[in-house]
Scaffold this active site. Sequence first.
Site, PDB file in Angstrom:
ATOM      1  N   LYS A 144     -25.763 -18.636 -16.813  1.00 32.43           N
ATOM      2  CA  LYS A 144     -26.866 -18.247 -15.919  1.00 32.43           C
ATOM      3  C   LYS A 144     -26.346 -17.827 -14.548  1.00 32.43           C
ATOM      4  O   LYS A 144     -26.736 -16.791 -14.014  1.00 32.43           O
ATOM      5  CB  LYS A 144     -27.841 -19.422 -15.758  1.00 32.43           C
ATOM      6  CG  LYS A 144     -28.865 -19.218 -14.654  1.00 32.43           C
ATOM      7  CD  LYS A 144     -29.824 -20.380 -14.520  1.00 32.43           C
ATOM      8  CE  LYS A 144     -29.396 -21.472 -13.585  1.00 32.43           C
ATOM      9  NZ  LYS A 144     -29.483 -21.157 -12.146  1.00 32.43           N
ATOM     10  N   ASN A 145     -25.483 -18.667 -13.979  1.00 31.13           N
ATOM     11  CA  ASN A 145     -25.065 -18.408 -12.597  1.00 31.13           C
ATOM     12  C   ASN A 145     -24.088 -17.234 -12.464  1.00 31.13           C
ATOM     13  O   ASN A 145     -23.779 -16.820 -11.347  1.00 31.13           O
ATOM     14  CB  ASN A 145     -24.465 -19.671 -11.965  1.00 31.13           C
ATOM     15  CG  ASN A 145     -25.540 -20.677 -11.610  1.00 31.13           C
ATOM     16  OD1 ASN A 145     -26.731 -20.394 -11.750  1.00 31.13           O
ATOM     17  ND2 ASN A 145     -25.122 -21.844 -11.158  1.00 31.13           N
TER      18      ASN A 145
ATOM     19  N   CYS B  95     -36.396 -26.327  -1.332  1.00 27.28           N
ATOM     20  CA  CYS B  95     -36.734 -26.483  -2.739  1.00 27.28           C
ATOM     21  C   CYS B  95     -36.568 -27.945  -3.079  1.00 27.28           C
ATOM     22  O   CYS B  95     -36.222 -28.751  -2.221  1.00 27.28           O
ATOM     23  CB  CYS B  95     -35.873 -25.597  -3.625  1.00 27.28           C
ATOM     24  SG  CYS B  95     -34.196 -26.158  -3.751  1.00 27.28           S
TER      25      CYS B  95
ATOM     26  N   ARG C  40     -31.613 -25.926   1.651  1.00 27.68           N
ATOM     27  CA  ARG C  40     -30.931 -24.724   1.160  1.00 27.68           C
ATOM     28  C   ARG C  40     -31.187 -23.474   2.004  1.00 27.68           C
ATOM     29  O   ARG C  40     -31.768 -22.492   1.530  1.00 27.68           O
ATOM     30  CB  ARG C  40     -31.292 -24.475  -0.308  1.00 27.68           C
ATOM     31  CG  ARG C  40     -30.962 -25.661  -1.160  1.00 27.68           C
ATOM     32  CD  ARG C  40     -31.267 -25.425  -2.611  1.00 27.68           C
ATOM     33  NE  ARG C  40     -30.268 -24.632  -3.301  1.00 27.68           N
ATOM     34  CZ  ARG C  40     -30.305 -24.403  -4.591  1.00 27.68           C
ATOM     35  NH1 ARG C  40     -31.258 -24.875  -5.325  1.00 27.68           N
ATOM     36  NH2 ARG C  40     -29.360 -23.661  -5.153  1.00 27.68           N
TER      37      ARG C  40
ATOM     38  N   ASP D 180     -23.932 -29.404 -10.198  1.00 31.22           N
ATOM     39  CA  ASP D 180     -24.779 -29.087 -11.351  1.00 31.22           C
ATOM     40  C   ASP D 180     -24.475 -29.977 -12.568  1.00 31.22           C
ATOM     41  O   ASP D 180     -25.159 -29.879 -13.590  1.00 31.22           O
ATOM     42  CB  ASP D 180     -24.631 -27.607 -11.743  1.00 31.22           C
ATOM     43  CG  ASP D 180     -25.350 -26.688 -10.763  1.00 31.22           C
ATOM     44  OD1 ASP D 180     -26.094 -27.183  -9.897  1.00 31.22           O
ATOM     45  OD2 ASP D 180     -25.171 -25.455 -10.871  1.00 31.22           O
TER      46      ASP D 180
ATOM     47  N   ARG E 260     -35.517 -22.758 -17.394  1.00 33.03           N
ATOM     48  CA  ARG E 260     -34.955 -21.811 -16.421  1.00 33.03           C
ATOM     49  C   ARG E 260     -33.476 -21.557 -16.703  1.00 33.03           C
ATOM     50  O   ARG E 260     -32.989 -20.446 -16.470  1.00 33.03           O
ATOM     51  CB  ARG E 260     -35.060 -22.374 -15.003  1.00 33.03           C
ATOM     52  CG  ARG E 260     -36.439 -22.452 -14.469  1.00 33.03           C
ATOM     53  CD  ARG E 260     -36.400 -22.879 -13.036  1.00 33.03           C
ATOM     54  NE  ARG E 260     -35.466 -22.047 -12.278  1.00 33.03           N
ATOM     55  CZ  ARG E 260     -35.087 -22.270 -11.037  1.00 33.03           C
ATOM     56  NH1 ARG E 260     -35.561 -23.294 -10.385  1.00 33.03           N
ATOM     57  NH2 ARG E 260     -34.249 -21.474 -10.430  1.00 33.03           N
TER      58      ARG E 260
HETATM   59  C1  UD1 Z   1     -25.307 -22.111  -6.314  1.00 31.37           C
HETATM   60  C2  UD1 Z   1     -25.742 -22.255  -7.744  1.00 31.37           C
HETATM   61  C3  UD1 Z   1     -26.312 -23.655  -7.987  1.00 31.37           C
HETATM   62  C4  UD1 Z   1     -25.331 -24.708  -7.531  1.00 31.37           C
HETATM   63  C5  UD1 Z   1     -24.853 -24.457  -6.119  1.00 31.37           C
HETATM   64  C6  UD1 Z   1     -23.731 -25.384  -5.679  1.00 31.37           C
HETATM   65  C7  UD1 Z   1     -26.346 -20.016  -8.390  1.00 31.37           C
HETATM   66  C8  UD1 Z   1     -27.445 -19.053  -8.727  1.00 31.37           C
HETATM   67  N1  UD1 Z   1     -26.731 -21.240  -8.036  1.00 31.37           N
HETATM   68  O1  UD1 Z   1     -26.466 -22.259  -5.497  1.00 31.37           O
HETATM   69  O2  UD1 Z   1     -26.576 -23.788  -9.384  1.00 31.37           O
HETATM   70  O3  UD1 Z   1     -25.957 -25.987  -7.573  1.00 31.37           O
HETATM   71  O4  UD1 Z   1     -24.349 -23.095  -5.996  1.00 31.37           O
HETATM   72  O5  UD1 Z   1     -22.662 -25.307  -6.556  1.00 31.37           O
HETATM   73  O6  UD1 Z   1     -25.181 -19.706  -8.486  1.00 31.37           O
HETATM   74  N2  UD1 Z   1     -25.904 -23.586   2.666  1.00 31.37           N
HETATM   75  C9  UD1 Z   1     -26.266 -23.392   3.981  1.00 31.37           C
HETATM   76  N3  UD1 Z   1     -26.418 -22.105   4.432  1.00 31.37           N
HETATM   77  C10 UD1 Z   1     -26.232 -21.033   3.630  1.00 31.37           C
HETATM   78  C11 UD1 Z   1     -25.869 -21.229   2.295  1.00 31.37           C
HETATM   79  C12 UD1 Z   1     -25.704 -22.521   1.841  1.00 31.37           C
HETATM   80  O7  UD1 Z   1     -26.452 -24.369   4.728  1.00 31.37           O
HETATM   81  O8  UD1 Z   1     -26.398 -19.900   4.109  1.00 31.37           O
HETATM   82  C13 UD1 Z   1     -25.707 -24.959   2.144  1.00 31.37           C
HETATM   83  C14 UD1 Z   1     -26.727 -25.356   1.074  1.00 31.37           C
HETATM   84  O9  UD1 Z   1     -27.920 -25.838   1.636  1.00 31.37           O
HETATM   85  C15 UD1 Z   1     -25.974 -26.401   0.289  1.00 31.37           C
HETATM   86  C16 UD1 Z   1     -24.523 -25.890   0.351  1.00 31.37           C
HETATM   87  O10 UD1 Z   1     -24.468 -25.001   1.469  1.00 31.37           O
HETATM   88  O11 UD1 Z   1     -26.054 -27.642   0.934  1.00 31.37           O
HETATM   89  C17 UD1 Z   1     -24.053 -25.148  -0.872  1.00 31.37           C
HETATM   90  O12 UD1 Z   1     -25.037 -24.205  -1.268  1.00 31.37           O
HETATM   91  P1  UD1 Z   1     -24.711 -22.875  -2.052  1.00 31.37           P
HETATM   92  O13 UD1 Z   1     -23.324 -22.916  -2.591  1.00 31.37           O
HETATM   93  O14 UD1 Z   1     -25.084 -21.716  -1.212  1.00 31.37           O
HETATM   94  O15 UD1 Z   1     -25.734 -22.993  -3.265  1.00 31.37           O
HETATM   95  P2  UD1 Z   1     -26.415 -21.771  -3.982  1.00 31.37           P
HETATM   96  O16 UD1 Z   1     -25.513 -20.606  -3.879  1.00 31.37           O
HETATM   97  O17 UD1 Z   1     -27.831 -21.654  -3.535  1.00 31.37           O
END
Ligand code: UD1
Length: 423
Positions: free
Chosen positions: A22-23, A122, A127, A310, A402
């Site tokens: 998925k990711n 969420c 996030r 995850d 999902r």
């Molecule tokens: C992706 C994965 C999700 C997984 C997560 C962490 C996808 C579609 N989803 O989510 O399944 O659980 O990585 O491995 O690939 N953060 C900020 N600011 C930002 C971006 C992130 O503060 O601009 C924080 C987030 O709140 C979180 C951490 O950084 O605490 C990591 O998040 P991130 O790696 O961005 O998660 P996703 O990419 O949303």
Amino acid sequence: MDRFQIQGGQALRGTVRISGAKNAALPILCAGLLTDEPLVLHNVPPLRDVSTMRRLLEGMGMTCHRHAQSSDGQETLTLQANNVSRLEAPYEMVKTMRASVLVLGPLLARFGEALVSLPGGCAIGQRPVDQHIKGLTAMGAQIEIDHGYIKARAGRLKGARISTDMVTVTGTENLMMAACLADGVTVIENAACEPEIIDLATMLQSMGAQIQGLGTDRLTIHGVDRLHGAHHTIMPDRIEAGTFLCALMATGGELLAQGARADQMGATLDKLREAGLDWQESEEGIFARADGRPRSVNARTAPYPGFATDMQAQIMAVNTIAQGTGLVAETIFENRFMHVQEMRRLGAQIEIDGHTAVVKGVGRLTGARVMATDLRASAGLVIAGLVAEGTTDIDRIYHLDRGYDRMEEKLVGLGAHVTRMSS
Ligand code: UD1
């Protein structure tokens, strides 16, 4: 709303085919926006998040042609973004799937404009997407937040040196996609190294992108004027494979996770070996055997190659019935222990101390009615239900749909007693 009814206590035996990831599929679909030529994608998993992403892209004017499914249910899609007219990801889509924000980088890089709803919080935490915005701004985009929308404009993006404040998976993907069409060289420091990012980058390379440093925390991208069409096969889902192996560890038995790749699952496989799983990799996938009660393990989530957030709920489920006490620390998301109170309904003994769950293994769990709260929490509850004595009903299984392809069918194929009930 569908629910799963599980009669626990069966050992798992047989072969389970691991679906496309998925990711990896979600950012790869968005990369279709970067070219006007066709992109042919194989091994696309038939998941709700994937169809949501397709709807979002089709709403923009991209064509997504679905070929016949292969015998194992995976799809081949041909995408073509030669007639994109609506450069927008509306709130209704983004609120159902945060990964919709992955259209921001590609839209801005190719069309110089994007309007993307802010994802907001969420179930598992706040996030934010500030790092996506910071990086694109460094590349010359003008971005304002207005009425909950990210309004972005740019002439041609310019290469820049970007260092993200924390490791972000979709942030790295968004910036990498944008940089492919920027003018000059972009360096992303503190980049995420997840295998899904390598899969996306490999496909971008076959579209003509110039990316170096794959699998490291420093990506260097030389922008090109245009990208062309390509064929790509989506990597296997390492989280799905890890989930089935955790289920096996909890129930006992033996299975082949067909198509799974050990090199992408190091931290999970190390933990499971510590818990007592006997596994080997072959050309077909990962063959594993579990016998007797698992041993408790400590796990601390971290960006790749650390233990994946995850997989946190699933390893916790294993600990609930293991010998001894295991500590499970969540360092990525602030609110990712919602499965704990549901596991307690099955008799698990878990205490929360800040970001750490202290799981005291019990000899047996007993079936109860529980509620799924998010995708991976649902997977943890399914594992607990598979090992619990009696009947476990898991409500709100739409979370599971999902990100897991026909999970109940796959479990039934391994000898489990799982029924999907519609109410
Ligand atoms: C992706 C994965 C999700 C997984 C997560 C962490 C996808 C579609 N989803 O989510 O399944 O659980 O990585 O491995 O690939 N953060 C900020 N600011 C930002 C971006 C992130 O503060 O601009 C924080 C987030 O709140 C979180 C951490 O950084 O605490 C990591 O998040 P991130 O790696 O961005 O998660 P996703 O990419 O949303």
